[in-house]
Design a protein around this motif. Structure first.
Motif, PDB file in Angstrom:
ATOM      1  N   ASP A 168      21.428  -3.074  -1.241  1.00 49.41           N
ATOM      2  CA  ASP A 168      21.241  -4.529  -1.290  1.00 49.41           C
ATOM      3  C   ASP A 168      20.088  -4.974  -0.395  1.00 49.41           C
ATOM      4  OD1 ASP A 168      23.383  -4.700  -3.019  1.00 49.41           O
ATOM      5  OD2 ASP A 168      24.837  -5.246  -1.461  1.00 49.41           O
ATOM      6  N   GLU A 169      19.888  -4.274   0.740  1.00 47.84           N
ATOM      7  CA  GLU A 169      18.832  -4.671   1.681  1.00 47.84           C
ATOM      8  C   GLU A 169      17.447  -4.548   1.047  1.00 47.84           C
ATOM      9  OE1 GLU A 169      22.239  -3.103   4.217  1.00 47.84           O
ATOM     10  OE2 GLU A 169      21.277  -2.577   2.315  1.00 47.84           O
ATOM     11  N   ILE A 170      17.211  -3.446   0.337  1.00 47.49           N
ATOM     12  CA  ILE A 170      15.918  -3.265  -0.323  1.00 47.49           C
ATOM     13  C   ILE A 170      15.793  -4.199  -1.516  1.00 47.49           C
ATOM     14  CG2 ILE A 170      14.490  -1.660  -1.642  1.00 47.49           C
ATOM     15  CD1 ILE A 170      14.363  -0.987   1.229  1.00 47.49           C
ATOM     16  N   GLN A 171      16.874  -4.362  -2.261  1.00 50.13           N
ATOM     17  CA  GLN A 171      16.830  -5.233  -3.436  1.00 50.13           C
ATOM     18  C   GLN A 171      16.558  -6.687  -3.064  1.00 50.13           C
ATOM     19  OE1 GLN A 171      17.012  -4.142  -6.730  1.00 50.13           O
ATOM     20  NE2 GLN A 171      16.844  -2.143  -5.738  1.00 50.13           N
ATOM     21  N   ALA A 172      16.890  -7.051  -1.840  1.00 51.00           N
ATOM     22  CA  ALA A 172      16.682  -8.435  -1.396  1.00 51.00           C
ATOM     23  C   ALA A 172      15.228  -8.730  -1.052  1.00 51.00           C
ATOM     24  CB  ALA A 172      17.562  -8.725  -0.181  1.00 51.00           C
ATOM     25  N   ILE A 173      14.384  -7.705  -0.949  1.00 45.99           N
ATOM     26  CA  ILE A 173      12.972  -7.929  -0.621  1.00 45.99           C
ATOM     27  C   ILE A 173      12.249  -8.443  -1.863  1.00 45.99           C
ATOM     28  CG2 ILE A 173      10.825  -6.836   0.126  1.00 45.99           C
ATOM     29  CD1 ILE A 173      12.541  -4.734   1.566  1.00 45.99           C
ATOM     30  N   HIS A 196       0.824  -1.205   0.000  1.00 48.28           N
ATOM     31  CA  HIS A 196       0.000   0.000   0.000  1.00 48.28           C
ATOM     32  C   HIS A 196       0.863   1.261   0.000  1.00 48.28           C
ATOM     33  CE1 HIS A 196      -4.232  -1.307   0.309  1.00 48.28           C
ATOM     34  NE2 HIS A 196      -3.689  -2.437   0.762  1.00 48.28           N
ATOM     35  N   LEU A 197       2.006   1.238   0.671  1.00 46.50           N
ATOM     36  CA  LEU A 197       2.908   2.384   0.654  1.00 46.50           C
ATOM     37  C   LEU A 197       3.419   2.633  -0.759  1.00 46.50           C
ATOM     38  CD1 LEU A 197       4.704   4.570   1.918  1.00 46.50           C
ATOM     39  CD2 LEU A 197       6.346   2.773   2.516  1.00 46.50           C
ATOM     40  N   THR A 198       3.853   1.577  -1.432  1.00 46.82           N
ATOM     41  CA  THR A 198       4.346   1.710  -2.805  1.00 46.82           C
ATOM     42  C   THR A 198       3.247   2.214  -3.727  1.00 46.82           C
ATOM     43  OG1 THR A 198       5.898  -0.114  -2.419  1.00 46.82           O
ATOM     44  CG2 THR A 198       5.461   0.477  -4.707  1.00 46.82           C
ATOM     45  N   LEU A 204      15.566   8.789  -0.350  1.00 46.11           N
ATOM     46  CA  LEU A 204      14.908   7.482  -0.427  1.00 46.11           C
ATOM     47  C   LEU A 204      15.465   6.661  -1.592  1.00 46.11           C
ATOM     48  CD1 LEU A 204      11.177   8.408   0.323  1.00 46.11           C
ATOM     49  CD2 LEU A 204      12.888   7.470   1.898  1.00 46.11           C
ATOM     50  N   ALA A 205      15.802   7.342  -2.693  1.00 42.54           N
ATOM     51  CA  ALA A 205      16.337   6.630  -3.858  1.00 42.54           C
ATOM     52  C   ALA A 205      17.627   5.899  -3.512  1.00 42.54           C
ATOM     53  CB  ALA A 205      16.583   7.617  -4.999  1.00 42.54           C
ATOM     54  N   GLN A 206      18.504   6.541  -2.735  1.00 43.75           N
ATOM     55  CA  GLN A 206      19.732   5.873  -2.305  1.00 43.75           C
ATOM     56  C   GLN A 206      19.416   4.581  -1.569  1.00 43.75           C
ATOM     57  OE1 GLN A 206      21.568   9.774  -0.605  1.00 43.75           O
ATOM     58  NE2 GLN A 206      23.232   8.295  -0.742  1.00 43.75           N
ATOM     59  N   ARG A 207      18.368   4.611  -0.771  1.00 42.41           N
ATOM     60  CA  ARG A 207      17.997   3.440   0.014  1.00 42.41           C
ATOM     61  C   ARG A 207      17.377   2.355  -0.858  1.00 42.41           C
ATOM     62  NH1 ARG A 207      17.157   4.768   5.712  1.00 42.41           N
ATOM     63  NH2 ARG A 207      18.550   6.514   6.146  1.00 42.41           N
ATOM     64  N   VAL A 208      16.557   2.769  -1.830  1.00 42.27           N
ATOM     65  CA  VAL A 208      15.933   1.797  -2.743  1.00 42.27           C
ATOM     66  C   VAL A 208      16.995   0.980  -3.459  1.00 42.27           C
ATOM     67  CG1 VAL A 208      14.648   1.615  -4.921  1.00 42.27           C
ATOM     68  CG2 VAL A 208      13.760   3.039  -3.063  1.00 42.27           C
ATOM     69  N   VAL A 253       8.464  -1.549   8.676  1.00 40.84           N
ATOM     70  CA  VAL A 253       8.818  -0.499   7.719  1.00 40.84           C
ATOM     71  C   VAL A 253       9.659   0.572   8.409  1.00 40.84           C
ATOM     72  CG1 VAL A 253       7.934   1.368   6.268  1.00 40.84           C
ATOM     73  CG2 VAL A 253       6.847  -0.883   6.196  1.00 40.84           C
ATOM     74  N   PHE A 254       9.233   1.012   9.590  1.00 46.41           N
ATOM     75  CA  PHE A 254       9.949   2.075  10.288  1.00 46.41           C
ATOM     76  C   PHE A 254      11.316   1.614  10.781  1.00 46.41           C
ATOM     77  CE2 PHE A 254       5.786   4.104  10.407  1.00 46.41           C
ATOM     78  CZ  PHE A 254       6.127   5.433  10.206  1.00 46.41           C
ATOM     79  N   ARG A 255      11.444   0.330  11.074  1.00 47.59           N
ATOM     80  CA  ARG A 255      12.728  -0.196  11.541  1.00 47.59           C
ATOM     81  C   ARG A 255      13.581  -0.755  10.406  1.00 47.59           C
ATOM     82  NH1 ARG A 255      11.058  -3.548  17.081  1.00 47.59           N
ATOM     83  NH2 ARG A 255      10.573  -1.699  18.359  1.00 47.59           N
ATOM     84  N   GLY A 256      13.014  -0.808   9.218  1.00 49.29           N
ATOM     85  CA  GLY A 256      13.695  -1.432   8.091  1.00 49.29           C
ATOM     86  C   GLY A 256      14.594  -0.486   7.324  1.00 49.29           C
ATOM     87  N   PRO A 257      15.216  -0.971   6.245  1.00 52.29           N
ATOM     88  CA  PRO A 257      16.241  -0.209   5.519  1.00 52.29           C
ATOM     89  C   PRO A 257      15.718   1.015   4.777  1.00 52.29           C
ATOM     90  CG  PRO A 257      15.738  -2.273   4.391  1.00 52.29           C
ATOM     91  CD  PRO A 257      15.050  -2.334   5.714  1.00 52.29           C
ATOM     92  N   LEU A 258      14.404   1.092   4.532  1.00 45.06           N
ATOM     93  CA  LEU A 258      13.881   2.255   3.826  1.00 45.06           C
ATOM     94  C   LEU A 258      13.829   3.496   4.711  1.00 45.06           C
ATOM     95  CD1 LEU A 258      12.688   3.317   1.152  1.00 45.06           C
ATOM     96  CD2 LEU A 258      10.415   2.775   2.066  1.00 45.06           C
ATOM     97  N   LEU A 259      13.414   3.338   5.973  1.00 42.98           N
ATOM     98  CA  LEU A 259      13.184   4.506   6.830  1.00 42.98           C
ATOM     99  C   LEU A 259      14.107   4.619   8.040  1.00 42.98           C
ATOM    100  CD1 LEU A 259       9.284   4.788   6.863  1.00 42.98           C
ATOM    101  CD2 LEU A 259      10.930   6.011   5.437  1.00 42.98           C
TER     102      LEU A 259
END
Length: 292
Positions: free
Chosen positions: A156-161, A43-45, A149-153, A241-247
């Protein structure tokens, strides 16, 4: 006015405009919760994708208000690249948004309106009532937010999802281009003499309001989703989400913008960009066959 900005922009490459077309729902239909079955991230995406087209059109209008005041030829070409990239972003996110509405994301429809609609005309009138510096400062702040946010996207952590592969590639392409043009609106603001205190104050408002407003929007979106009404799961995923690599730690990164004298290029993303340009658009890049 503009001398410092001209020096900065001379060393900055023009953002390339890539004509591209994604194939959402191919070869197999997208799952309703297309980010690894994660209700909140899906839903966030979807909400961010919904906001992008009208938001980016506003960014373009804010820069165009000062186009006649930009005399530096390098910055003029960078502005043209910025406008071109943002236009294509809106085009492809609109196509994804149509798919999302068909999949059962009704809140996305709220942001889908054409240029003849009353809503669009009201937005343009409201923008025109804003002082030009204020509108442009808001764009520069939003561009720093999206670049952060783009740097985070692209980590590797985000890409692994796990998630829908075509949506992932859309986000990767969008992230790369956000980093390519991250300083354009900022440099226009500096070139035309935008006050530093307005720049910092506007970012202060964006800093305080964005996450609460977006979080509220995501919760409303989830409430429209019968398959997402699982309070314990939603709470657990929201915390994730708040504790994850995006935020995680994002507020500290955003605060850098409010330092007097800050420039977006103070954050060096050259190596990350080189890696992802090769990954997506190199000889055997993942998106070469998507280019038109």
């Amino acid at each position: 006015m503009g001398a410092a900005a001209a020096t900065t922009t001379t060393a900055t490459a023009y953002p390339p405009v890539r004509r591209i077309r994604f194939r959402f729902g191919e070869p197999r239909p997208m799952k309703r919760h297309f980010v690894d079955g994660d209700i909140v991230m899906s839903h966030l995406t979807a909400l961010l994708s919904a906001i992008f087209p009208p938001g980016e059109e506003g960014f373009i209008r804010s820069v165009r208000r000062f186009a006649d005041h930009v005399s530096d030829p390098v910055l003029k070409k960078r502005v043209a690249g910025f406008i071109g990239q943002e236009s294509v972003h809106g085009q492809e996110h609109r196509r994804l948004n149509e798919q999302l509405v068909a999949m059962g994301y009704p809140l996305v429809r709220v942001f889908m309106f054409d240029h003849d609609s009353r809503r669009h005309k009201w937005i343009v009138r409201a923008e025109n009532r804003l002082p030009g510096y204020l509108h442009l400062a808001a764009t520069a702040a939003a561009e720093h937010y999206t670049a952060t946010l783009a740097q985070r996207v692209l980590t590797d952590e985000i890409q692994a999802i796990p998630g829908d592969p075509e949506v992932r590639q859309l986000l990767n392409w969008h992230a790369v281009e956000e980093l390519e043009h991250k300083s354009v609106a900022f440099d226009v603001y500096r070139f035309v003499g935008g006050p530093e205190w307005i720049r910092i104050a506007v970012m202060g408002v964006v800093y305080v309001l964005t996450i609460p407003v977006v979080t509220g929007g995501v919760m409303v979106s989830i409430m429209t989703d019968p398959s997402g009404r699982r309070p314990i799961t939603v709470l657990r995923q929201t915390i994730g989400v708040f504790r994850g690599p995006l935020l995680k730690g994002v507020m500290a990164d955003l605060r850098k913008y409010m330092r007097p004298g800050f420039h977006p290029d103070d954050i060096d993303t050259t190596e990350l960009l080189d890696k992802w340009r090769a990954e997506l658009f190199g000889t055997e890049g993942a998106l070469v066959d998507h280019l038109k």
